[in-house]
Design an enzyme around this catalytic site. Structure first.
Site, short mmCIF file in Angstrom:
data_model
loop_
_atom_site.label_atom_id
_atom_site.label_comp_id
_atom_site.label_asym_id
_atom_site.label_seq_id
_atom_site.Cartn_x
_atom_site.Cartn_y
_atom_site.Cartn_z
N VAL A 30 0.83 -1.20 0.00
CA VAL A 30 0.00 0.00 0.00
C VAL A 30 0.87 1.26 0.00
O VAL A 30 0.51 2.28 -0.60
CB VAL A 30 -1.01 -0.04 1.19
CG1 VAL A 30 -0.34 0.17 2.52
CG2 VAL A 30 -2.12 0.96 0.98
N ASP A 31 2.03 1.18 0.62
CA ASP A 31 2.98 2.31 0.65
C ASP A 31 3.39 2.68 -0.78
O ASP A 31 3.35 3.85 -1.18
CB ASP A 31 4.20 1.87 1.48
CG ASP A 31 5.13 3.00 1.87
OD1 ASP A 31 4.77 4.17 1.69
OD2 ASP A 31 6.24 2.69 2.36
N VAL A 41 3.25 -7.61 4.03
CA VAL A 41 4.60 -8.19 4.19
C VAL A 41 5.06 -8.21 5.64
O VAL A 41 5.93 -9.03 5.98
CB VAL A 41 5.67 -7.48 3.32
CG1 VAL A 41 5.36 -7.61 1.85
CG2 VAL A 41 5.85 -6.04 3.69
N1 AR6 Z 1 -5.37 -0.15 -1.00
C1 AR6 Z 1 -5.72 -0.72 0.17
N2 AR6 Z 1 -5.01 -1.71 0.74
C2 AR6 Z 1 -3.91 -2.15 0.10
C3 AR6 Z 1 -3.47 -1.61 -1.13
C4 AR6 Z 1 -4.26 -0.55 -1.68
N3 AR6 Z 1 -3.93 0.04 -2.83
N4 AR6 Z 1 -2.35 -2.27 -1.52
C5 AR6 Z 1 -2.09 -3.19 -0.57
N5 AR6 Z 1 -3.04 -3.13 0.40
P1 AR6 Z 1 1.50 -3.97 3.17
P2 AR6 Z 1 2.58 -3.90 5.93
C6 AR6 Z 1 -3.17 -3.92 1.63
O1 AR6 Z 1 2.40 -5.09 2.83
O2 AR6 Z 1 2.26 -5.33 6.13
C7 AR6 Z 1 5.78 -1.76 2.49
O3 AR6 Z 1 6.80 -2.14 1.62
C8 AR6 Z 1 -2.57 -5.30 1.70
O4 AR6 Z 1 -3.42 -6.24 1.05
O5 AR6 Z 1 1.36 -2.85 2.21
O6 AR6 Z 1 2.23 -2.92 7.02
C9 AR6 Z 1 6.20 -0.66 3.46
O7 AR6 Z 1 7.16 0.21 2.88
C10 AR6 Z 1 -2.52 -5.52 3.21
O8 AR6 Z 1 -3.81 -5.94 3.70
O9 AR6 Z 1 1.96 -3.27 4.58
C11 AR6 Z 1 6.78 -1.45 4.58
O10 AR6 Z 1 8.13 -1.80 4.36
C12 AR6 Z 1 -2.27 -4.10 3.76
O11 AR6 Z 1 -2.52 -3.22 2.67
C13 AR6 Z 1 5.94 -2.70 4.62
O12 AR6 Z 1 5.42 -2.85 3.29
C14 AR6 Z 1 -0.88 -3.88 4.28
O13 AR6 Z 1 0.07 -4.57 3.51
C15 AR6 Z 1 4.75 -2.58 5.55
O14 AR6 Z 1 4.12 -3.82 5.65
#
Ligand code: AR6
Length: 171
Positions: free
Chosen positions: A34-35, A121
């Site tokens: 999402v970032d 992740v």
């Molecule tokens: N809209 C809504 N939710 C989303 C989207 C979107 N566009 N894309 C992904 N998700 P993650 P974390 C969801 O891995 O576990 C990054 O590299 C996804 O399905 O994004 O907190 C950062 O830079 C999941 O449910 O974040 C950090 O290094 C949720 O967002 C690390 O990942 C979070 O997944 C943070 O890991």
């Protein structure tokens, strides 16, 4: 007055709210998940702005403008990496929600959307993470009059179902 909590399945970068929350890493310089999606959609000014914020420790939150997003602001928070549950992960995850809402309230923001912080992740077990998200937001929003609506924005069915399950346990 407590805020209305809702669950949707959507791309958080498309939401027209006062703030979307970013599940960032402590550098605040972008990443995957999402970032990455938020940085792509907000445009390069976001990275330049975040470079001046001095990073963000786990459980804390920082605010930036939304730049090219439909959302006015972005609240960047850093979830815990799941290490098995004995490493203060639950408190750190609750702090992400607490500190994001406190920051939103300080800026008089009314509508806020959260992704599943740490649910990608960073590996937090989905059901436990959703329970913490719903319990913490429900407790905290009762303290802030300005916050009218909190959206839990799932990106897939599994997270949406776990959020709905956690929310139904509250009522
Ligand atoms: N809209 C809504 N939710 C989303 C989207 C979107 N566009 N894309 C992904 N998700 P993650 P974390 C969801 O891995 O576990 C990054 O590299 C996804 O399905 O994004 O907190 C950062 O830079 C999941 O449910 O974040 C950090 O290094 C949720 O967002 C690390 O990942 C979070 O997944 C943070 O890991």
């Amino acid at each position: 007055m407590s805020a209305k909590l809702t669950v949707i399945k959507d791309d958080i970068t498309q939401l027209e709210v006062d703030a979307i929350v970013n599940a960032a890493n402590s550098s605040l310089q972008g990443g995957g998940g999402v970032d990455g999606a938020i940085h792509r959609a907000a445009g390069p000014d976001l990275k330049a702005y975040c470079a001046k914020l001095g990073g963000c420790p786990t459980g804390e939150a920082k605010i930036s403008p939304g730049f090219d997003l439909p959302a006015t602001n972005i609240i960047h928070t850093v979830g815990p990496v799941w290490h098995g549950g004995e490493d203060n992960e639950a408190e750190q995850l609750a702090n992400c929600y607490r500190n994001s809402l406190a920051l939103a309230a300080r800026h008089h923001l009314k509508t806020i959307a959260f992704p599943g912080i740490s649910c990608g992740v960073y590996g937090y077990p989905i059901e436990q993470a959703c329970q913490i998200a719903v319990n913490t937001v429900s407790e905290e929003t009762a303290r802030y009059d300005d916050i009218r609506k909190v959206i839990f924005c799932a990106f897939d069915d599994q997270l949406q179902e776990a959020l709905l399950e956690a929310l139904s346990g509250m009522q």
